[in-house]
Design an enzyme around this catalytic site. Structure first.
Site, short mmCIF file in Angstrom:
data_model
loop_
_atom_site.label_atom_id
_atom_site.label_comp_id
_atom_site.label_asym_id
_atom_site.label_seq_id
_atom_site.Cartn_x
_atom_site.Cartn_y
_atom_site.Cartn_z
N GLU B 29 12.02 19.71 72.52
CA GLU B 29 11.57 21.16 72.80
C GLU B 29 10.33 21.37 73.42
OE1 GLU B 29 12.20 21.76 68.53
OE2 GLU B 29 13.76 20.81 68.63
N GLU B 63 18.07 20.18 66.60
CA GLU B 63 17.64 18.72 66.49
C GLU B 63 18.70 17.96 66.32
OE1 GLU B 63 16.23 21.55 65.12
OE2 GLU B 63 14.22 21.50 65.39
N GLN B 85 8.03 17.50 67.82
CA GLN B 85 7.00 18.33 67.53
C GLN B 85 6.35 18.31 66.27
OE1 GLN B 85 7.50 22.34 68.63
NE2 GLN B 85 7.73 21.99 70.77
N ASP B 88 8.32 17.13 59.91
CA ASP B 88 9.28 17.70 58.94
C ASP B 88 10.73 18.09 59.49
OD1 ASP B 88 6.70 19.01 56.98
OD2 ASP B 88 6.35 18.55 59.20
N PHE B 89 10.74 18.37 61.03
CA PHE B 89 12.26 18.52 61.45
C PHE B 89 13.20 17.54 61.39
CE2 PHE B 89 9.67 21.40 64.40
CZ PHE B 89 9.03 22.34 63.21
N HIS B 131 5.28 22.07 57.79
CA HIS B 131 4.65 21.42 58.89
C HIS B 131 3.63 20.47 58.49
CE1 HIS B 131 6.58 24.68 60.86
NE2 HIS B 131 6.27 24.31 62.20
#
Lengths: 325, 337
Positions: B29, B63, B85, B88-89, B131
């Site tokens: 992204e 994701e 990015q 945590d994702f 984050h």
């Protein structure tokens, strides 16, 4: 009415459908006898979906299957012996005994390892298609999923990506009306859970009788042409029905008897057999001979697989990381 | 030689590999939108100019798809380098990483492999609990994945190039406060150092001894390695000599270097920003206890983030994450055992 196929092609399709039917019947029997380990999710009743969609794929095209993969694998060309060996957990299995009934496949013939996470194969198929595009190949991938997978987030993410990148992927929903034991009518507010959603991604879609192999094949031909010529993905929703339960422990008590009767009367294998004879594409004897040959091949495969060696125990610790060819 | 931050070193590693091998591509992204950030931390900024936007792919915020596309394209011979990015994702793509990427080679009986790189910025940086996490330990538990955590610009280039050439899924944990990128982070540490401009790779499973010592072996990764080095300076003035080891890669892990150090010191301290319970230090500590307990003159000490989500307030965040003061304090106690 579908255009009459030529004889060789028609018999080729029938041979594969009959192979899938008889394979699944034999697997079921081996389970009842308690000879075979593991679990089963059978595709009996959905043979026309697999054969119609995959009959015209090239060996270097790919197919991504689900937890119900046997029909897809056999239609794509995974060898009967390696399938049967895998079911018995043998070293000569198509996954060397490490995959099992829900993960059969053979990359050598373009069948990805089948995916037992509902919707898990959808983004992977997009990735395969993206690789074709980046490598400037004209291949296509057919990705199967059930009606239940359309409620997964992976469905939405994958359709969107396939659309924006115009990927050569054909997403095929085999809508057999039930997600395990739950009617799709309970979990989706649309008549056609895959096809009705296609408009949300601006992807062309078709709704097809999934028990009519010729109609399925015609839709496949259109979608393959679109994909190969760079026009992007297609969503095909095939209306079909599984003859057995979701898995080995499911007696199907949740399905109305009249619904079952309707679909069992619309049997894809029997109907196509009748069609061949009615249209004089084959004689009773010719069809019988095909069936008998398949029975003999399955006998041989079972016999072979039962006596084939198990993997060396140490092999359980290999292939965690790629060790090269 | 060139003076590079970790962010720049990662960029040159990716660019060099993309020049070397047409099958390498990067995606994520905001990967490289003209006028945008180049990921969240500038690493991929400008790559589109050189390689075009078919090889520098700006993806939707999806994701599951991002990871799945990596798996599928990797099985077809591509070498995707994806940017998440924020680490945590990773949880949004768990199925694709753990059930798919990590198991494909095994489930296929070794017939397919998945050479993909997933870049995951990690570490607390005043952004709140979603984050902030240090998840590298989490993924060491998954057979089939490799986990690396470069903490210098030199390592970042060499390890990233090795990750791209590796034939397996590799998770790269990059610490936000170590990027040294133009977008200044509070408390950031400059990682700008001389980095060779020529091609080199760093083999996985080779720890680096950042400082030699004889009393305590401190094993610490990413930002904590810098904190450990600061603590070691203070401790030196008190006559406590620390050997500071950076594992550099967690899977595979270089136990040998730790063992060799313990043969000198007899005391082990493990420091990570990941929280205490079942962090990678738990594995290292138990492995040493299991195999080399007689090398130890004192109990193993783990200094880790407390077992809470990372709080926002700088005061609270500083308290939760191990500080050089905590490391010094624990080291003093360890010497008294």
């Amino acid at each position: 009415m579908s255009k009459l196929p030529d004889k060789e092609r028609a018999l080729g399709m029938y041979q594969r459908m009959s192979l899938i039917r008889k394979y699944e019947e034999r697997i079921y029997y081996l389970f009842l006898e308690g000879i075979m380990p593991g679990t089963i999710h059978q595709s009996t009743g959905q043979e026309a979906c697999a054969v119609g969609m995959l009959y015209d794929l090239r060996t270097d095209d790919h197919m991504a299957s689900t937890h119900r993969p046997a029909g897809h694998d056999l239609a794509k060309g995974v060898s009967l012996k390696s399938m049967m060996c895998e079911m018995f957990g043998k070293d000569e299995g198509c996954c060397r005994g490490k995959g099992g009934a829900m993960h059969t496949g053979d990359i050598e013939v373009g069948a990805l390892v089948a995916n037992a996470i509902v919707g898990g194969n959808l983004p992977i198929a997009a990735g395969v298609a993206l690789a074709y595009k980046m490598q400037k190949k004209d291949n296509v991938i057919v990705c199967f999923f059930g009606d239940g997978a359309t409620n997964e987030g992976a469905f939405h993410e994958s359709m969107n990506a396939a659309a924006i990148w115009k990927l050569p992927v054909i997403y095929v929903c085999e809508n057999n009306l039930y997600s395990a034991t739950t009617s799709i009518a309970i979990t989706c507010n649309m008549q056609n859970p895959a096809a009705d959603r296609a408009v949300a991604y601006a992807i062309p879609s078709e709704i097809v009788d999934g028990n009519d192999v010729l109609k399925v094949n015609e839709a496949a031909t259109r979608a393959i042409k679109r994909a190969r010529s760079g026009e992007g993905p297609t969503i095909i929703e095939l209306k079909t029905y599984r003859h057995g339960g979701h898995s080995r422990n499911d007696a199907c008590q949740y399905r109305p008897k009249d619904e079952e009767k309707h679909w069992f009367d619309h049997d894809p294998v029997k109907n196509f057999r009748d069609y061949l004879i009615t249209n004089k594409l084959a004689t009773e004897e010719e069809v019988e001979k095909i069936d008998n040959n398949i029975e003999a091949d399955i006998d041989e495969a079972v016999e072979y697989a039962q006596h084939a060696p198990f993997p060396q125990i140490e092999s359980a610790l290999t292939d965690v990381y790629w060790e090269g060819k | 030689m060139a003076l590079l931050s970790i962010a720049d070193a990662l960029k040159s590693a990716i660019a060099e590999e993309m020049r070397r091998d047409p099958l390498v591509f990067c995606l994520g992204e905001d990967e490289d939108i003209p006028g945008g950030m180049g990921g969240a931390f500038t690493v991929t900024k400008g790559l589109g100019d050189e390689f075009g936007y078919e090889r520098v792919l700006n993806t939707p915020i999806s994701e599951i798809m991002l990871a799945g596309v990596c798996v599928g394209s990797a099985m077809m011979g591509m070498r995707p380098v994806a940017d998440l990015q924020y680490g945590d994702f990773l949880f949004c793509m768990m199925d694709q990483l753990v059930n798919q990427a990590a198991k494909m080679c095994y489930m296929s009986g070794g017939k397919v492999h998945v050479p993909m790189v997933m870049r995951a910025p990690c570490g607390a940086s005043n952004r709140g609990a979603q984050h902030a996490q240090s998840l590298e330990g989490f993924f060491t538990h998954v057979p089939g994945l490799k986990v690396i955590c470069p903490s210098t610009a030199y390592d970042a280039k060499g390890l990233m190039k090795q990750a791209i050439r590796d034939d397996n899924p590799v998770l790269v944990f990059e610490h936000k406060l170590l990027y040294g990128s133009k977008r200044k982070e509070k408390d950031a540490i400059s990682t700008v150092t001389e980095v060779p401009e020529d091609d080199y790779v760093i083999e996985f499973g080779k720890a680096a001894i950042r400082r030699e010592g004889k009393d305590i072996t401190i094993v610490a990764n990413l930002l904590m390695n810098y904190k450990a080095l600061e603590a070691a300076q203070i401790l030196e003035q008190e006559g406590i000599s620390c050997e500071v080891i950076d594992p550099r890669t967690l899977v595979p892990f270089d136990y040998d270097t730790v063992v060799a150090s313990l043969e000198k010191t007899g005391r082990l301290m493990i420091v990570h920003e990941d929280n205490y319970n079942c962090g990678w230090g738990a594995q290292l500590g138990s492995w040493i206890a299991e195999h080399h307990i007689f090398l130890l003159d004192a109990p193993i000490v783990r200094v880790a983030a407390y077992d809470v989500p990372i709080p926002f307030s700088p005061v609270l965040e500083n308290y939760v994450i191990p500080s050089k003061e905590r490391i010094v304090e624990e080291a003093r106690k360890l010497m008294k055992v």
